[in-house]
Design a protein around this motif. Structure first.
Motif, short mmCIF file in Angstrom:
data_model
loop_
_atom_site.label_atom_id
_atom_site.label_comp_id
_atom_site.label_asym_id
_atom_site.label_seq_id
_atom_site.Cartn_x
_atom_site.Cartn_y
_atom_site.Cartn_z
N GLY A 54 -4.97 26.19 14.37
CA GLY A 54 -4.84 25.88 12.94
C GLY A 54 -3.50 26.32 12.38
O GLY A 54 -2.90 25.60 11.56
N GLN A 55 -3.02 27.48 12.81
CA GLN A 55 -1.73 27.97 12.33
C GLN A 55 -0.59 27.05 12.77
O GLN A 55 0.30 26.72 11.99
CB GLN A 55 -1.47 29.38 12.85
CG GLN A 55 -2.36 30.45 12.24
CD GLN A 55 -2.06 31.82 12.84
OE1 GLN A 55 -2.34 32.06 14.01
NE2 GLN A 55 -1.46 32.70 12.06
N LEU A 56 -0.62 26.65 14.05
CA LEU A 56 0.42 25.78 14.58
C LEU A 56 0.41 24.42 13.87
O LEU A 56 1.47 23.86 13.56
CB LEU A 56 0.23 25.59 16.09
CG LEU A 56 0.42 26.85 16.95
CD1 LEU A 56 -0.01 26.58 18.38
CD2 LEU A 56 1.86 27.32 16.91
N GLU A 57 -0.77 23.91 13.62
CA GLU A 57 -0.88 22.62 12.92
C GLU A 57 -0.38 22.75 11.49
O GLU A 57 0.21 21.82 10.94
CB GLU A 57 -2.33 22.14 12.94
CG GLU A 57 -2.81 21.70 14.33
CD GLU A 57 -4.27 21.29 14.34
OE1 GLU A 57 -4.98 21.60 13.34
OE2 GLU A 57 -4.71 20.68 15.34
N GLY A 58 -0.61 23.92 10.88
CA GLY A 58 -0.14 24.13 9.52
C GLY A 58 1.38 24.08 9.43
O GLY A 58 1.94 23.48 8.52
N MET A 78 6.45 20.04 8.16
CA MET A 78 7.65 19.32 8.57
C MET A 78 7.33 17.95 9.14
O MET A 78 8.15 17.35 9.83
CB MET A 78 8.42 20.16 9.60
CG MET A 78 8.97 21.43 9.02
SD MET A 78 9.59 22.56 10.30
CE MET A 78 8.05 23.19 10.95
N LYS A 79 6.13 17.47 8.83
CA LYS A 79 5.65 16.21 9.41
C LYS A 79 6.57 15.03 9.13
O LYS A 79 6.92 14.26 10.03
CB LYS A 79 4.26 15.91 8.89
CG LYS A 79 3.66 14.61 9.44
CD LYS A 79 2.24 14.43 8.97
CE LYS A 79 1.67 13.09 9.38
NZ LYS A 79 1.75 12.83 10.81
N ASN A 80 7.00 14.87 7.87
CA ASN A 80 7.84 13.72 7.50
C ASN A 80 9.16 13.72 8.26
O ASN A 80 9.61 12.69 8.78
CB ASN A 80 8.10 13.71 6.00
CG ASN A 80 6.86 13.41 5.19
OD1 ASN A 80 5.91 12.80 5.70
ND2 ASN A 80 6.83 13.84 3.94
N THR A 81 9.79 14.90 8.34
CA THR A 81 11.07 15.00 9.04
C THR A 81 10.91 14.69 10.52
O THR A 81 11.69 13.92 11.11
CB THR A 81 11.66 16.42 8.89
OG1 THR A 81 11.93 16.66 7.51
CG2 THR A 81 12.95 16.55 9.68
N LEU A 82 9.88 15.27 11.15
CA LEU A 82 9.67 15.08 12.57
C LEU A 82 9.25 13.66 12.90
O LEU A 82 9.68 13.08 13.90
CB LEU A 82 8.63 16.08 13.08
CG LEU A 82 9.06 17.55 13.03
CD1 LEU A 82 7.92 18.44 13.51
CD2 LEU A 82 10.30 17.79 13.86
N ALA A 124 3.33 22.55 11.59
CA ALA A 124 3.72 21.17 11.90
C ALA A 124 3.59 20.27 10.68
O ALA A 124 4.44 19.41 10.43
CB ALA A 124 2.87 20.65 13.05
N ASN A 125 2.54 20.46 9.90
CA ASN A 125 2.31 19.61 8.73
C ASN A 125 3.38 19.77 7.67
O ASN A 125 3.68 18.82 6.95
CB ASN A 125 0.93 19.92 8.13
CG ASN A 125 -0.21 19.41 8.98
OD1 ASN A 125 -0.04 18.47 9.77
ND2 ASN A 125 -1.38 20.00 8.84
N GLY A 133 10.26 22.81 13.99
CA GLY A 133 9.22 21.84 14.31
C GLY A 133 9.15 21.54 15.79
O GLY A 133 8.05 21.41 16.37
N LEU A 134 10.31 21.44 16.43
CA LEU A 134 10.35 21.16 17.86
C LEU A 134 9.75 22.31 18.67
O LEU A 134 8.92 22.09 19.57
CB LEU A 134 11.80 20.91 18.30
CG LEU A 134 12.02 20.54 19.77
CD1 LEU A 134 11.32 19.24 20.11
CD2 LEU A 134 13.51 20.44 20.09
N ILE A 135 10.16 23.53 18.35
CA ILE A 135 9.64 24.70 19.05
C ILE A 135 8.13 24.82 18.82
O ILE A 135 7.37 25.14 19.75
CB ILE A 135 10.34 25.98 18.57
CG1 ILE A 135 11.82 25.98 19.01
CG2 ILE A 135 9.63 27.22 19.11
CD1 ILE A 135 12.03 25.99 20.51
N ASN A 136 7.69 24.55 17.61
CA ASN A 136 6.26 24.62 17.29
C ASN A 136 5.46 23.62 18.12
O ASN A 136 4.39 23.94 18.64
CB ASN A 136 6.06 24.33 15.80
CG ASN A 136 4.60 24.40 15.39
OD1 ASN A 136 4.02 25.47 15.26
ND2 ASN A 136 3.99 23.25 15.17
#
Length: 289
Positions: A247-251, A256-260, A253-254, A185-188
């Motif tokens: 869109g791919q990057l947001e996908g 792992m959204k709760n963890t991040l 990220a989504n 998630g961080l790298i993304n």
């Protein structure tokens, strides 16, 4: 002893005894198998992926190929001297990137998906596995070779392949400290900002890395930060089109959204506490004066 994941083509038992270059190159599916597996292990992996010599393009990947792309990023001890794990890749026209892993411990599906985005692959069904647990340091080496050998694949630039492999290695190393999903998630998130802003200097990339990492309650060393900056410098050189990968990057990220979000909240709370502590310390120092 660290094991590594290097990908090679799936062959049938009758082909296992001889070197393979490019069989059934017009197949939509491509399977890679580790060169150093036994014949029985190769047969087992073929069955796991559900393919045979008539339904998939097959190529082998050796440890020397792994070292070609990861030699400057992963230690010799971690790379090892054998090509073990295998991959399946089928380019698709829709559906995005679907990645599944089995018997892979050091990298996970999110890390691999991130690197595939960097490689410019938009739609594909990918599976990574091995007959026993391996680290997964070289997952991208075989996947990308398999992609190039599939019917709907295309030849990838060497710098693109090297950067994608580097991304898996840097993220995996970071995952040892903060966890695999958090690292991915961080790298993304950093990559999203770098591709969007396209900094013209390394200082600009460093600023983005620091801004993003400071939002989280993670303890990163100077080497960790330098590793991310080095990776993002190479990502920046690829000049990726943000409109195509957004869109791919947001996908990613989504997923792992709760963890991040939780870690970002912890980082914010820690920052507030530090500010309050500094405030009262300042008052105390003033009173003492």
């Amino acid at each position: 002893m660290n094991k590594k994941l290097v990908l090679g083509v799936m062959l049938t038992a009758s082909l296992f005894a001889t070197p393979i270059s490019n069989v059934y190159a017009d197949s939509y599916k491509s399977v890679t198998i580790g060169y150093d597996l036994t014949n029985q292990q190769k047969e087992d992996m073929l069955k796991y992926f559900g393919v045979d010599k008539n339904s998939a393009s097959v190529v082998e990947v050796t440890s020397s190929e792994e070292k070609k792309y990861l030699g400057g990023t992963v230690s010799k001890g971690q790379l090892g001297n054998k090509a073990i794990s295998c991959s399946y890749i089928e380019p698709t026209t829709t559906g995005g990137l679907v990645v599944n892993t089995h018997n892979v411990t050091w990298v996970n599906a999110s890390m691999i998906k991130n690197a595939l985005i960097t490689a410019g692959i938009e739609n594909a069904d990918v599976k990574v596995s091995a007959p026993f647990s391996v680290s997964g340091t070289a997952a991208m080496t075989g996947i990308l070779k398999g992609f190039e050998n599939s019917k709907d694949g295309k030849k990838l630039d060497e710098s693109t392949k090297k950067t994608a492999n580097e991304e898996v290695a840097v993220t995996g190393k970071l995952g040892e400290k903060i966890g695999q999903d958090k690292a991915a998630g961080l790298i993304n998130e950093v990559k999203n900002e770098v591709i969007k802003d396209k900094p013209k200097t390394e200082e600009g990339i460093t600023k983005i890395v620091n801004n993003v990492t400071n939002n989280y309650n993670y303890t990163l060393s100077k080497d960790d930060v330098n590793g991310i900056v080095g990776l993002m410098t190479n990502v920046n050189k690829l000049n990726l089109d943000y409109s195509k990968v957004k869109g791919q990057l947001e996908g990613v990220a989504n997923t792992m959204k709760n963890t991040l979000d939780s870690d970002k909240a912890k980082g914010w709370f820690a920052s507030i506490c530090a500010s309050i502590g500094n405030f009262f310390k300042g008052i105390s120092d003033s009173l003492k004066s």
